[in-house]
Write an enzyme that holds these catalytic residues in place. Structure first.
Site, PDB file in Angstrom:
ATOM      1  CD  GLU A 117     132.814  31.111  72.552  1.00 48.50           C
ATOM      2  OE1 GLU A 117     132.405  32.288  72.433  1.00 48.50           O
ATOM      3  OE2 GLU A 117     132.075  30.109  72.467  1.00 48.50           O
ATOM      4  NE  ARG A 118     134.482  26.655  73.853  1.00 50.07           N
ATOM      5  CZ  ARG A 118     133.834  26.204  74.924  1.00 50.07           C
ATOM      6  NH1 ARG A 118     134.468  25.971  76.056  1.00 50.07           N
ATOM      7  NH2 ARG A 118     132.548  25.999  74.871  1.00 50.07           N
ATOM      8  CG  ASN A 159     129.569  32.629  69.654  1.00 52.84           C
ATOM      9  OD1 ASN A 159     128.747  32.243  68.823  1.00 52.84           O
ATOM     10  ND2 ASN A 159     130.245  31.801  70.418  1.00 52.84           N
ATOM     11  CE  LYS A 239     128.002  29.901  66.809  1.00 53.09           C
ATOM     12  NZ  LYS A 239     128.833  29.567  67.992  1.00 53.09           N
ATOM     13  CD  GLU A 243     127.474  26.237  69.467  1.00 53.73           C
ATOM     14  OE1 GLU A 243     128.280  27.178  69.538  1.00 53.73           O
ATOM     15  OE2 GLU A 243     127.769  25.053  69.647  1.00 53.73           O
ATOM     16  NE  ARG A 276     132.301  29.281  62.205  1.00 51.57           N
ATOM     17  CZ  ARG A 276     132.050  28.762  63.397  1.00 51.57           C
ATOM     18  NH1 ARG A 276     130.975  29.109  64.078  1.00 51.57           N
ATOM     19  NH2 ARG A 276     132.859  27.866  63.923  1.00 51.57           N
ATOM     20  CG  ASP A 322     132.251  21.702  67.908  1.00 56.96           C
ATOM     21  OD1 ASP A 322     133.086  22.292  67.217  1.00 56.96           O
ATOM     22  OD2 ASP A 322     131.745  22.204  68.929  1.00 56.96           O
ATOM     23  CD  GLU A 350     135.788  23.984  71.925  1.00 55.13           C
ATOM     24  OE1 GLU A 350     135.951  24.484  70.804  1.00 55.13           O
ATOM     25  OE2 GLU A 350     134.677  23.928  72.492  1.00 55.13           O
TER      26      GLU A 350
END
Ligand code: GCV
Length: 647
Positions: A117-118, A159, A239, A243, A276, A322, A350
């Site tokens: 991710e990213r 995530n 996390k 989201e 987080r 962010d 990112e």
């Protein structure tokens, strides 16, 4: 795919060297590297309790150099220091060092399927198709990390989905043990991100309610088993309620309830629970102008200050939203005096050009670390707080979402490796200047030819400012394409649910976050609130983050907002072109492969920078109806629509 030793390329391991099975073996191995670099000294080492655990001294005498460490890890860091000195200066002097930050951690956002991710540097070198491997590359990674003092690594994405939820089970624990041993040989502790709903998905329970005894029991057993297999396991990063990820809110519980339940399972083994603070409503109605996402983390966590167990560390992103290019420092660093805190920065670029644009982030991170929180009479900088000045005990530190992948050069762009290198060095010693770090990195990676080094340092130091100039103006952020976050799109997020708005009209731009606006500025102590409430004392880099201003407002630099937007966007592209021209002069002085890769990235950066310049300038020219005082090329539809300021 292969891999390059990047900043350790001038300090190769002996040919055919076995992977170290313990940190004592790694010390011996690295000592042999040191010996091969310099025969001018007789090298020896000693582990001594007289030094702090990770501290070291390099003591240079007549023809000899002793490396003393408070542990084998300390000795290892001392050896890397000596290697660095030799490579950069051809000699070694005595030094005495100890790390500033207790936890110096990398957060990989690697998924079990191998994607990142990213990630902008290829695929994961840990995972592929659900399989985790430990191999030559993993050892090379651990060695690179140790050489800059990294002592903790979270190998999977925050995530946590699908296969990754099972990392805490026997499906993965045997190979995780091998990984922990590889890391352990380099003084690095292994951490995992966990899925808060694992009690349901793995444990087969009906709930993940942190106050439900059988949920707590599930985690106790799971953690005890992890420690049975991996005795020096570091702990978890979580996390939750963010989201779409599960968390305690589902059960009407607080973030502290969730964190403490997991922390209690880890505590008997010395494990840490890192939680987080990136919690906000990601389903906002853009029509709602009263809700301000910037307020969310503080509103959520400030009332819980003091409610977290001792082995809980709250991990706070550097800014309140962010990882935008110019956010103010998160007010959580000012308001959580009774809670262990960790700073989270993002080396993965990112929002800062995705490793296609050069953007050396050390200057930005230094600004965050030296920010005065005004929360203490003494030692009130963010660096003091995350290095444990007020809460000794080692439960604090700095983490970077890291920019690595399986590309040969690890970071996609050669120059992006300076952010990985620099992150480690900065955690160790926040007083190092951005220039010192850049110069070390350039010298280690490309040799000490002074012309090359000078140019690379110049490029790195200029890069953040240039990027800031040609992208979203004055700290407003977010004018990027939705989802992939690359390239300009002024309204890309304007009518969306993410709480990231610029609210430009034909008269004004920005969000009023002062005491009379959304009230965000009053999350800071009084002195800072007063500073941010007044545009005359607000730093230019955060001007439109805090204020909604007419295009004709005159900024502290004497320019109107609109003229400042035009000027910075033209300047950003021009300065980038100058930078690229200066890099052309190193052709032939650095290896052709690296030179070609660097120039390919610059071509992408320049095209994108021009796109940013023209879109932002055109958008605000059309929106404001005010022309550029210097009459440069902007794509307004018709000159008749425009008025021009008096020259
Ligand atoms: C890992 C941003 C990123 C997400 C990331 C999230 C986070 O929203 O775009 O990809 O998710 O931050 O930090 O958790």
């Amino acid at each position: 795919m292969g891999y390059e030793p990047i900043w350790l390329k001038q300090a190769p391991l002996p040919a055919g060297a076995e992977h170290p099975a313990s940190i004592a073996e790694a010390v011996e191995l690295e000592l042999s590297v040191l010996r091969s670099l310099s025969e001018a000294f007789v090298w020896s080492y000693l582990v001594t309790e007289a030094l702090p655990e990770e501290g070291y001294e390099v003591l240079v005498g007549e023809g000899k150099a002793d490396i003393l460490g408070g542990s084998y890890a300390g000795v290892l860091y001392g050896i890397f220091d000596a290697e660095r000195q030799l490579l950069l200066t051809d000699t070694v002097v005595s030094v005495s060092e100890r790390p500033a930050s207790p936890l110096r951690m990398l957060n990989h956002w690697d998924n079990a399927d191998g994607s990142i991710e990213r990630g902008y540097s290829g695929l994961s070198f840990f995972f592929r198709d659900g399989v985790l491997s430990v191999n030559d590359r993993t050892f090379a990674y651990a060695r690179l990390c140790a050489s800059v003092g990294i002592n903790a690594s979270v190998i999977n994405n925050v995530n946590v989905f699908k296969d990754a939820t099972w990392l805490i089970t026997d499906r993965y624990l045997p190979v995780l043990r091998k990984l922990a041993e590889c890391f352990g040989a380099y003084g690095i502790k292994l951490y995992l991100c966990v899925n808060f709903a694992a009690s349901i998905e793995v444990g087969g329970l009906a709930s993940a309610d942190p106050l439900e005894p059988e949920v707590a029991e599930f985690w106790k057993k799971t953690v005890a088993h992890i420690y049975e297999v991996i005795p020096d396991f570091g702990g978890f990063l979580v996390k939750a309620d963010s989201e779409g990820r599960p968390g305690p809110y589902t059960y009407g519980r607080t973030q502290a309830d969730g964190a403490n339940m997991l922390a209690k399972a880890l505590a008997p083994f010395g494990g840490k629970l890192i939680w987080r603070c990136f919690v906000y409503n990601c389903s906002q109605d853009w029509r709602d102008v009263t809700t301000d996402r910037a307020c969310a983390a503080y509103d959520t966590f400030r009332p819980l200050d003091g409610a977290f167990d001792e082995n809980v560390i709250l991990q706070v992103k550097n800014g309140p939203v962010d990882f935008q290019v110019g956010e103010p420092v998160s007010p959580l660093f000012c308001g959580m005096k009774n809670t262990n805190l960790m700073l989270e920065v993002q080396a993965a670029q990112e929002y800062t050009g995705q490793q296609k644009h050069v953007c050396y982030l050390i200057p930005m991170w230094k600004d965050v670390l030296r920010f005065h929180t005004c929360a203490y009479e003494k030692a009130d900088r963010v660096s003091d707080i995350v290095c444990g000045a007020h809460r000794p005990g080692g439960n604090c530190g700095i983490a970077a979402v890291i920019n690595t992948g399986d590309d040969d050069n690890w970071t996609g762009a050669d120059l992006a490796a300076a952010n990985w290198y620099g992150f480690g060095r900065l955690c160790w010693k926040p007083q190092l200047s951005a220039e010192e770090i850049a110069s070390e990195w350039a010298g280690l990676t490309f040799g000490t030819d002074s012309a090359v080094r000078k140019i690379l340092v110049k490029v790195l130091l200029a890069s953040y400012g240039i990027y800031e100039k040609y992208t979203a103006p004055l700290g407003i952020g977010w004018m990027c394409n939705p989802n992939n976050h690359y390239g300009p799109n002024v309204d890309g997020y304007e009518y969306d649910r993410w709480g990231t708005y610029h609210r430009s009209s034909c008269k004004a731009i920005g969000v009023d976050r002062t005491g009379t606006g959304t009230g965000y500025s009053h999350q800071y102590p009084e002195a800072l609130a007063a500073k941010f409430d007044n545009p005359e004392t607000t730093p230019m880099a955060h001007m439109l983050f805090f204020h909604r201003l007419p295009y004709t407002y005159v900024l502290p630099n004497g320019k109107t907002v609109i003229q400042h937007i035009y000027d910075t966007h033209f300047e950003g592209v021009e300065e980038l072109m100058d930078l690229i021209e200066s890099v052309v002069t190193v052709q032939g002085l650095i290896p052709e492969k690296e030179y070609t890769r660097i120039m390919e990235r610059f071509a992408m950066q320049l095209a994108s920078a021009k796109e940013w310049r023209d879109r932002i300038n055109t958008y605000y020219c059309r929106m404001s109806g005010i022309g550029d005082a210097k009459h440069r090329k902007i794509y307004a539809v018709s000159e008749e629509d425009l008025t021009y300021p008096e020259a």
